[in-house]
Write a protein that holds these residues in place. Structure first.
Motif, PDB file in Angstrom:
ATOM      1  N   GLY A   1       4.532  -3.319  13.870  1.00  0.00           N
ATOM      2  CA  GLY A   1       5.481  -4.115  13.113  1.00  0.00           C
ATOM      3  C   GLY A   1       5.860  -3.490  11.786  1.00  0.00           C
ATOM      4  N   TRP A   2       4.886  -2.891  11.117  1.00  0.00           N
ATOM      5  CA  TRP A   2       5.185  -2.352   9.794  1.00  0.00           C
ATOM      6  C   TRP A   2       5.648  -0.902   9.825  1.00  0.00           C
ATOM      7  CZ3 TRP A   2       6.559  -5.435   6.284  1.00  0.00           C
ATOM      8  CH2 TRP A   2       6.073  -6.748   6.282  1.00  0.00           C
ATOM      9  N   SER A   3       5.351  -0.194  10.886  1.00  0.00           N
ATOM     10  CA  SER A   3       5.839   1.183  10.993  1.00  0.00           C
ATOM     11  C   SER A   3       7.179   1.258  11.714  1.00  0.00           C
ATOM     12  CB  SER A   3       4.828   2.052  11.746  1.00  0.00           C
ATOM     13  OG  SER A   3       4.746   1.667  13.106  1.00  0.00           O
ATOM     14  N   GLY A   4       7.528   0.203  12.440  1.00  0.00           N
ATOM     15  CA  GLY A   4       8.756   0.218  13.218  1.00  0.00           C
ATOM     16  C   GLY A   4       8.637   0.984  14.515  1.00  0.00           C
TER      17      GLY A   4
ATOM     18  N   PRO B   1       3.527 -14.286  -2.489  1.00  0.00           N
ATOM     19  CA  PRO B   1       2.405 -14.297  -1.546  1.00  0.00           C
ATOM     20  C   PRO B   1       2.642 -13.489  -0.272  1.00  0.00           C
ATOM     21  CG  PRO B   1       2.749 -16.489  -2.439  1.00  0.00           C
ATOM     22  CD  PRO B   1       3.918 -15.650  -2.897  1.00  0.00           C
ATOM     23  N   GLU B   2       3.907 -13.190   0.067  1.00  0.00           N
ATOM     24  CA  GLU B   2       4.182 -12.377   1.248  1.00  0.00           C
ATOM     25  C   GLU B   2       4.212 -10.880   0.940  1.00  0.00           C
ATOM     26  OE1 GLU B   2       7.774 -13.790   3.043  1.00  0.00           O
ATOM     27  OE2 GLU B   2       6.928 -15.758   3.545  1.00  0.00           O
ATOM     28  N   ALA B   3       3.982 -10.533  -0.318  1.00  0.00           N
ATOM     29  CA  ALA B   3       4.085  -9.130  -0.728  1.00  0.00           C
ATOM     30  C   ALA B   3       3.012  -8.244  -0.107  1.00  0.00           C
ATOM     31  CB  ALA B   3       4.010  -9.020  -2.250  1.00  0.00           C
ATOM     32  N   LEU B   4       1.942  -8.859   0.407  1.00  0.00           N
ATOM     33  CA  LEU B   4       0.843  -8.072   0.963  1.00  0.00           C
ATOM     34  C   LEU B   4       0.744  -8.179   2.476  1.00  0.00           C
ATOM     35  CD1 LEU B   4      -1.939  -8.891  -1.673  1.00  0.00           C
ATOM     36  CD2 LEU B   4      -0.181  -7.102  -1.727  1.00  0.00           C
ATOM     37  N   ASP B   5       1.802  -8.636   3.130  1.00  0.00           N
ATOM     38  CA  ASP B   5       1.748  -8.778   4.589  1.00  0.00           C
ATOM     39  C   ASP B   5       1.603  -7.429   5.292  1.00  0.00           C
ATOM     40  OD1 ASP B   5       2.015 -11.458   4.183  1.00  0.00           O
ATOM     41  OD2 ASP B   5       4.027 -11.643   5.040  1.00  0.00           O
ATOM     42  N   HIS B   6       1.975  -6.346   4.632  1.00  0.00           N
ATOM     43  CA  HIS B   6       1.830  -5.014   5.231  1.00  0.00           C
ATOM     44  C   HIS B   6       0.470  -4.386   4.913  1.00  0.00           C
ATOM     45  CE1 HIS B   6       2.778  -4.179   1.097  1.00  0.00           C
ATOM     46  NE2 HIS B   6       2.774  -2.877   1.259  1.00  0.00           N
ATOM     47  N   CYS B   7      -0.407  -5.174   4.292  1.00  0.00           N
ATOM     48  CA  CYS B   7      -1.717  -4.661   3.867  1.00  0.00           C
ATOM     49  C   CYS B   7      -2.839  -5.220   4.727  1.00  0.00           C
ATOM     50  CB  CYS B   7      -1.997  -5.035   2.414  1.00  0.00           C
ATOM     51  SG  CYS B   7      -0.871  -4.288   1.217  1.00  0.00           S
ATOM     52  N   LEU B   8      -3.785  -4.358   5.039  1.00  0.00           N
ATOM     53  CA  LEU B   8      -5.045  -4.742   5.675  1.00  0.00           C
ATOM     54  C   LEU B   8      -6.135  -4.611   4.623  1.00  0.00           C
ATOM     55  CD1 LEU B   8      -6.865  -5.228   8.256  1.00  0.00           C
ATOM     56  CD2 LEU B   8      -6.959  -2.724   8.435  1.00  0.00           C
ATOM     57  N   PHE B   9      -6.968  -5.615   4.491  1.00  0.00           N
ATOM     58  CA  PHE B   9      -8.080  -5.548   3.538  1.00  0.00           C
ATOM     59  C   PHE B   9      -9.300  -5.017   4.277  1.00  0.00           C
ATOM     60  CE2 PHE B   9      -4.941  -7.921   1.447  1.00  0.00           C
ATOM     61  CZ  PHE B   9      -5.135  -7.686   0.092  1.00  0.00           C
ATOM     62  N   ALA B  10      -9.734  -3.831   3.853  1.00  0.00           N
ATOM     63  CA  ALA B  10     -10.699  -3.051   4.627  1.00  0.00           C
ATOM     64  C   ALA B  10     -12.038  -3.745   4.789  1.00  0.00           C
ATOM     65  CB  ALA B  10     -10.902  -1.686   3.964  1.00  0.00           C
ATOM     66  N   HIS B  11     -12.543  -4.287   3.689  1.00  0.00           N
ATOM     67  CA  HIS B  11     -13.899  -4.840   3.743  1.00  0.00           C
ATOM     68  C   HIS B  11     -14.078  -5.828   2.598  1.00  0.00           C
ATOM     69  CE1 HIS B  11     -16.023  -2.330   0.452  1.00  0.00           C
ATOM     70  NE2 HIS B  11     -14.747  -2.029   0.374  1.00  0.00           N
ATOM     71  N   VAL B  12     -15.147  -6.593   2.669  1.00  0.00           N
ATOM     72  CA  VAL B  12     -15.516  -7.437   1.545  1.00  0.00           C
ATOM     73  C   VAL B  12     -16.636  -6.713   0.808  1.00  0.00           C
ATOM     74  CG1 VAL B  12     -17.105  -8.830   2.968  1.00  0.00           C
ATOM     75  CG2 VAL B  12     -16.283  -9.709   0.770  1.00  0.00           C
ATOM     76  N   SER B  13     -16.398  -6.451  -0.456  1.00  0.00           N
ATOM     77  CA  SER B  13     -17.328  -5.689  -1.273  1.00  0.00           C
ATOM     78  C   SER B  13     -18.582  -6.499  -1.575  1.00  0.00           C
ATOM     79  CB  SER B  13     -16.636  -5.302  -2.583  1.00  0.00           C
ATOM     80  OG  SER B  13     -17.535  -4.755  -3.511  1.00  0.00           O
ATOM     81  N   ALA B  14     -19.649  -5.777  -1.920  1.00  0.00           N
ATOM     82  CA  ALA B  14     -20.856  -6.440  -2.408  1.00  0.00           C
ATOM     83  C   ALA B  14     -20.655  -6.984  -3.821  1.00  0.00           C
ATOM     84  CB  ALA B  14     -22.033  -5.466  -2.386  1.00  0.00           C
TER      85      ALA B  14
ATOM     86  N   ALA C   1       1.994   1.840  -5.760  1.00  0.00           N
ATOM     87  CA  ALA C   1       1.883   2.468  -4.442  1.00  0.00           C
ATOM     88  C   ALA C   1       2.025   1.438  -3.323  1.00  0.00           C
ATOM     89  CB  ALA C   1       0.549   3.201  -4.324  1.00  0.00           C
ATOM     90  N   VAL C   2       1.416   0.261  -3.500  1.00  0.00           N
ATOM     91  CA  VAL C   2       1.541  -0.803  -2.491  1.00  0.00           C
ATOM     92  C   VAL C   2       2.996  -1.227  -2.336  1.00  0.00           C
ATOM     93  CG1 VAL C   2       0.934  -3.198  -1.944  1.00  0.00           C
ATOM     94  CG2 VAL C   2      -0.817  -1.644  -2.800  1.00  0.00           C
ATOM     95  N   LEU C   3       3.689  -1.349  -3.450  1.00  0.00           N
ATOM     96  CA  LEU C   3       5.101  -1.744  -3.415  1.00  0.00           C
ATOM     97  C   LEU C   3       5.953  -0.669  -2.744  1.00  0.00           C
ATOM     98  CD1 LEU C   3       7.474  -3.542  -4.145  1.00  0.00           C
ATOM     99  CD2 LEU C   3       7.383  -2.609  -6.481  1.00  0.00           C
ATOM    100  N   ALA C   4       5.739   0.589  -3.108  1.00  0.00           N
ATOM    101  CA  ALA C   4       6.519   1.672  -2.501  1.00  0.00           C
ATOM    102  C   ALA C   4       6.275   1.759  -1.003  1.00  0.00           C
ATOM    103  CB  ALA C   4       6.164   3.003  -3.160  1.00  0.00           C
ATOM    104  N   ALA C   5       5.017   1.562  -0.592  1.00  0.00           N
ATOM    105  CA  ALA C   5       4.702   1.604   0.835  1.00  0.00           C
ATOM    106  C   ALA C   5       5.454   0.506   1.583  1.00  0.00           C
ATOM    107  CB  ALA C   5       3.199   1.466   1.043  1.00  0.00           C
ATOM    108  N   ARG C   6       5.540  -0.671   0.999  1.00  0.00           N
ATOM    109  CA  ARG C   6       6.276  -1.765   1.642  1.00  0.00           C
ATOM    110  C   ARG C   6       7.749  -1.395   1.793  1.00  0.00           C
ATOM    111  NH1 ARG C   6       5.126  -7.168   2.305  1.00  0.00           N
ATOM    112  NH2 ARG C   6       6.927  -8.316   3.092  1.00  0.00           N
TER     113      ARG C   6
ATOM    114  N   ARG D   1      11.625  -8.559  -4.752  1.00  0.00           N
ATOM    115  CA  ARG D   1      12.528  -9.476  -4.042  1.00  0.00           C
ATOM    116  C   ARG D   1      13.218  -8.808  -2.851  1.00  0.00           C
ATOM    117  NH1 ARG D   1      13.314 -11.728  -9.394  1.00  0.00           N
ATOM    118  NH2 ARG D   1      14.890 -10.158  -9.923  1.00  0.00           N
ATOM    119  N   GLN D   2      13.332  -7.480  -2.886  1.00  0.00           N
ATOM    120  CA  GLN D   2      14.028  -6.753  -1.823  1.00  0.00           C
ATOM    121  C   GLN D   2      13.097  -6.253  -0.727  1.00  0.00           C
ATOM    122  OE1 GLN D   2      16.077  -3.592  -3.897  1.00  0.00           O
ATOM    123  NE2 GLN D   2      17.085  -5.025  -5.282  1.00  0.00           N
ATOM    124  N   MET D   3      11.828  -6.589  -0.768  1.00  0.00           N
ATOM    125  CA  MET D   3      10.884  -6.064   0.209  1.00  0.00           C
ATOM    126  C   MET D   3      11.281  -6.452   1.634  1.00  0.00           C
ATOM    127  SD  MET D   3       7.134  -6.685  -1.531  1.00  0.00           S
ATOM    128  CE  MET D   3       7.372  -8.458  -1.417  1.00  0.00           C
ATOM    129  N   PRO D   4      11.279  -5.489   2.557  1.00  0.00           N
ATOM    130  CA  PRO D   4      11.604  -5.823   3.948  1.00  0.00           C
ATOM    131  C   PRO D   4      10.432  -6.513   4.644  1.00  0.00           C
ATOM    132  CG  PRO D   4      10.994  -3.517   3.787  1.00  0.00           C
ATOM    133  CD  PRO D   4      11.013  -4.044   2.378  1.00  0.00           C
TER     134      PRO D   4
END
Length: 341
Positions: free
Chosen positions: A57-60, A269-282, A239-244, A18-21
């Protein structure tokens, strides 16, 4: 590395979510303004421009730079491997961790190629989590402690976190997580993983169906993680949460790492706005998972190795995007006339 982080109760984890920036809009606008002055037609570098703005935006940093990228691989073993759901025995997890340490894996070469740091976290490999068809993977304290361990994994300092994993049978565990989080027929989330044959696929499908049936329609994302997840999935979610919380951009790799991210998505649903999804797996259901979350992968290379390999490839592109943004001359710098003369 052993599990040594102090436990965070699930309520504390929910409070952290809930506190994610959000992103730094001033830095994002600064990056956009600079992009408009670079010696190129507007929009001509396509998604590279978007990536530079995303990092800003995410690094400031209005003029973003990536100087300490890190691939973090979380390795764990799973009791469900005994059900014959993988083409390889559980002992391969330890052998591959040793291969990472010796520099002999695909991820080592990609880290060299793109100048990325690499850390491997051994999540109690000699103590597999229980077979999720029969018992919960964790109690609440151990699940929360594993998430906390993942949160501490970014404490050494990085400005781009790339997630990877290693764990025999973890595509079975990830499929159970997705099925419980997003619904549908559990078997539809099952794929070949490391390359199981038809009999292996049948065992894998039965295992996922049994695991999801056992938890009886549980809807709480953290409870789903606790009951059918694995140590590497819990640690990566942490790790994803800490990075945010620390404003570190994240690159998510493939099917299993996306399952970890999906736990947070199901919480917000906004918890992953700082994430890039690298690829679509096989792995067939990965595309379905990305579409469910409304995420567009950067690459489609037919890869399904794991280890953070897709994330490492994407990191090379993200690094290139920030280098172009930072290093290019502006029209004024170069004495080149822009479209306005």
């Amino acid at each position: 590395m052993s599990l040594s982080a102090s436990a965070l109760p699930f309520d504390d984890i929910r409070n952290l979510v809930r506190q994610m920036p959000g992103p730094d809009e001033e830095a994002r606008q600064e990056a956009r303004a600079r992009d408009a002055q670079l010696t190129k037609p507007a929009g001509s570098l396509g998604r590279l421009e978007e990536l530079a703005e995303w990092v800003a935006g995410w690094s400031g940093q209005g003029r973003p730079k990536i100087t300490r990228p890190l691939v973090a691989i979380f390795a764990a073993n799973h009791g469900v491997a005994a059900k014959g759901v993988s083409a390889f025995p559980a002992s391969v997890t330890r052998q591959m961790v040793e291969n990472f340490a010796a520099g002999g894996a695909a991820i080592n070469q990609l880290c060299i190629a793109h100048d990325l740091g690499l850390k491997v976290f051994d999540l109690a490999l000699d103590m597999p989590t229980p077979d999720i068809t029969e018992d919960d993977a964790f109690d609440e304290a151990n699940c929360a402690a594993t998430m906390a361990f993942g949160m501490e994994a970014v404490a050494g300092g990085t400005d781009l976190l790339c997630l990877g994993e290693m764990g025999i049978a973890n595509t079975t565990v990830a499929a159970a997580v997705f099925a419980a989080l997003f619904g549908g027929a559990p078997g539809d989330w099952v794929g070949p993983g490391t390359g199981v044959d038809a009999d292996g696929m049948a065992r894998k499908r039965a295992a996922v169906e049994a695991a999801v049936a056992r938890i009886g329609g549980e809807r709480d994302p953290l409870e789903i993680l606790r009951r059918v997840g694995g140590r590497e999935i819990a640690a990566m979610a942490g790790a994803v949460l800490a990075a945010r919380l620390q404003r570190i951009p994240v690159i998510v790799d493939g099917f299993v790492t996306t399952a970890a991210a999906a736990v947070l998505y199901a919480m917000d649903p906004e918890a992953l706005d700082h994430c890039l999804f690298a690829h679509v797996s096989a792995e067939p259901a990965h595309r379905r998972a990305l579409e469910t979350m409304g995420k567009t992968p950067l690459l489609d290379m037919g890869m399904r190795l794991g280890e953070g390999t897709g994330a490492a490839l994407a990191a090379g592109i993200v690094k290139a995007a920030t280098q172009v943004h930072d290093g290019m001359a502006t029209f004024a710098d170069a004495g080149v006339a822009d479209k306005d003369g």
